[in-house]
Design a protein around this motif. Structure first.
Motif, mmCIF file in Angstrom:
data_model
loop_
_atom_site.group_PDB
_atom_site.id
_atom_site.type_symbol
_atom_site.label_atom_id
_atom_site.label_comp_id
_atom_site.label_asym_id
_atom_site.label_seq_id
_atom_site.Cartn_x
_atom_site.Cartn_y
_atom_site.Cartn_z
ATOM 1 N N ARG A 268 0.823 -1.214 0.000
ATOM 2 C CA ARG A 268 0.000 0.000 0.000
ATOM 3 C C ARG A 268 0.857 1.264 0.000
ATOM 4 O O ARG A 268 0.482 2.288 -0.563
ATOM 5 C CB ARG A 268 -0.939 0.014 1.202
ATOM 6 N N TYR B 138 -4.409 -4.124 -5.919
ATOM 7 C CA TYR B 138 -4.955 -5.334 -5.307
ATOM 8 C C TYR B 138 -3.832 -6.333 -5.057
ATOM 9 O O TYR B 138 -3.009 -6.593 -5.941
ATOM 10 C CB TYR B 138 -6.005 -5.965 -6.220
ATOM 11 N N GLU C 285 -13.709 -2.282 -3.916
ATOM 12 C CA GLU C 285 -12.810 -1.514 -3.051
ATOM 13 C C GLU C 285 -12.311 -2.329 -1.861
ATOM 14 O O GLU C 285 -11.190 -2.116 -1.379
ATOM 15 C CB GLU C 285 -13.523 -0.242 -2.561
ATOM 16 N N ARG C 286 -13.119 -3.253 -1.375
ATOM 17 C CA ARG C 286 -12.705 -3.992 -0.173
ATOM 18 C C ARG C 286 -11.450 -4.833 -0.410
ATOM 19 O O ARG C 286 -10.707 -5.129 0.520
ATOM 20 C CB ARG C 286 -13.845 -4.871 0.332
ATOM 21 N N GLU D 157 -8.272 -2.879 0.564
ATOM 22 C CA GLU D 157 -8.129 -2.376 1.925
ATOM 23 C C GLU D 157 -6.931 -3.009 2.630
ATOM 24 O O GLU D 157 -6.496 -4.111 2.294
ATOM 25 C CB GLU D 157 -9.403 -2.674 2.725
ATOM 26 N N ARG D 158 -6.471 -2.297 3.629
ATOM 27 C CA ARG D 158 -5.419 -2.853 4.483
ATOM 28 C C ARG D 158 -5.994 -4.037 5.251
ATOM 29 O O ARG D 158 -7.143 -4.005 5.673
ATOM 30 C CB ARG D 158 -4.930 -1.778 5.455
#
Length: 486
Positions: free
Chosen positions: A368, A427, A467-468, A471-472
């Motif tokens: 990320r 991703y 989007e999920r 996520e971190r």
């Protein structure tokens, strides 16, 4: 496109004879049903993706039925496992069904994992389970999408056949593809059993089929080893640059082609930790993330040892000496790109090393960080990322140096963002995401694993509604234990 039943086989490895492999028929699993198939991998065999809906697809690729020209064989090899030599391993749960030639003239091994017992199964049942099959499928196709050399995964087939591991599970099969399934351990087997004639036969086969460019060299065998070293230097650089941890870098898990091979308890780094161990069976940390570079060199030395009857020791040493400089050059080039640089400066290596030192112990999410660094111009992006670091003064100094480097690079923000997003995935194949889709699949719901695969097939491109997956990971998802058990 070809009909499913009309694949063209040319089984070159089988023709080497019984010293190299043993004829074995796959043991069918009960009630085979398709879990997932990769359209991109199917295309390698000239298969239309719609063929996955054909009931015959799951039967053929789980060994229930065979093409008339397939020749299933279990390959024999040995290898060093956690540094200790094991004199005979071999395909204990896998079978080389045969070699398919596509319309472009490319050869692809069809290798079925979980096909039942073979002469090399030892005390094993020859089966694979659904969780390990799904994990290898996802990793193979995700690494391909990242541009990291890898074996490919065609499909996973589930069943109602029970198998026992730590608990009762269900058997599954994975059909994987590679131009060759020859490993470092193949050469070790013939060297340590003193079958030097077979060693030469194997080497001639590999060079002619997979390294034909080496035949133009005055010393084709030495050129072969040099090429293997070069390919592995680039492969390991890509692993390290993208935070991929293989987990079990035994020499029998190293492909002669320099591709990622034989996935076990792999992981992609979440929080950066150079000492991360992804295999909870690896008590000594032999295959930790930071050790992957020296272990790759160690395995190459083991391969070189096996080639000593055919290649001069000095030539092997010279080739092996190329590994670390080549690795360092590839790795630095990849990190430059991930940081948004298209030119090279002398201080870039120090800039990279300082960044990783600052990440260590700061719980910075490794993938990320690079993606977020490219979202905005350098200064505002760094202001947002600053709070993730423990050593703020050190990060501030690094940020100043990085911004100065970006200024010298000279690209405007849209160009910089496009360049960085093309190499920094949005991703990532997180262990917790894999675990979630595995649990769903074990309950008969294959939609989640198919959706995750579709998202990961385009890792650099934002996909609305997903989007999920960017996520971190939650705290519980960072410490999942993965073992060699499959």
């Amino acid at each position: 496109m070809k009909p499913l039943t009309e694949l063209t086989f040319d089984n070159r490895y089988a023709r080497l004879g019984d010293a190299f492999s043993t004829p074995v028929l796959p043991e069918p699993i009960a009630e085979p049903r398709l879990v997932i198939a990769s359209p991109a991998a199917m295309a390698l065999l000239d298969l239309d993706p719609a063929e996955a809906d054909n009931p015959l697809f799951a039967q053929l690729f789980s060994g229930h039925k065979l093409w008339s020209t397939a020749e299933p064989r279990a390959m024999v090899y040995s290898g060093h496992q956690f540094g200790q030599y094991n004199p005979q391993l071999g395909d204990g749960r896998g079978l080389l069904l045969g070699e398919v030639v596509n319309a472009a003239g490319e050869y692809w091994d069809l290798h079925l994992k979980g096909a039942g017992q073979t002469p090399y199964s030892r005390s094993g049942d020859g089966r694979a389970v659904l969780r390990s099959s799904i994990r290898e499928f996802l990793a193979s196709e995700y690494l391909y999408a990242l541009g990291i050399p890898t074996s490919r995964a065609l499909c996973v087939t589930a069943s109602s056949t029970p198998v026992w591991r730590e608990k009762q599970e269900r058997a599954a099969m994975l059909l994987r593809l590679a131009p060759s399934h020859v490993r470092f351990g193949h050469f070790e087997y013939f060297f340590y059993t003193r079958q030097h004639e077979q060693l030469k036969t194997l080497l001639d086969h590999v060079v002619h089929c997979h390294f034909p460019e080496c035949l133009a060299d005055a010393e084709p065998y030495a050129a072969f080893f040099r090429t293997v070293v070069e390919r592995n230097a680039e492969l390991i650089a890509r692993w390290q640059a993208y935070g991929f941890c293989h987990g079990v870098m035994n020499s029998d898990n190293m492909s002669i082609l320099g591709i990622t091979f034989d996935f076990g308890p792999y992981a992609f780094l979440d929080d950066f930790d150079a000492q991360h161990i992804c295999n909870h069976s690896d008590d000594s940390g032999r295959y930790s993330y930071s050790n992957q570079v020296p272990i790759a060199q160690w395995n190459l030395a083991a391969l070189g040892q096996a080639l000593t009857p055919l290649v001069a020791v000095e030539q092997l040493r010279e080739a092996l000496g190329r590994f670390l400089p080549l690795y360092q050059a590839h790795y630095l080039d990849l990190l430059r790109r991930r940081l948004g640089f298209s030119t090279a400066e002398e201080q870039d290596q120090a800039l990279v090393e300082r960044l990783l030192q600052l990440m260590q112990g700061s719980a910075v999410d490794y993938p990320r960080f690079f993606r977020q660094l490219g979202e905005l111009a350098a200064e505002p992006a760094l202001r947002l990322l600053r709070e993730e670091f423990v050593d703020l003064a050190g990060f501030d100094q690094w940020s100043a140096d990085y911004c100065a480097r970006c200024h010298r690079e000279g690209a405007d923000q849209p160009a910089r963002r496009a360049r960085m997003h093309a190499v920094n995935p949005l991703y990532v194949l997180r262990n917790y995401l894999a675990q979630q889709v595995i649990e769903a699949a074990e309950q008969g719901d294959y939609a989640p694993v198919r959706e995750l695969h579709a998202v990961l097939s385009q890792p650099f491109t934002a996909q609305p509604g997903h989007e999920r997956y960017a996520e971190r990971p939650p705290q519980w998802g960072k410490h999942l234990e993965i073992s060699c058990s499959s």
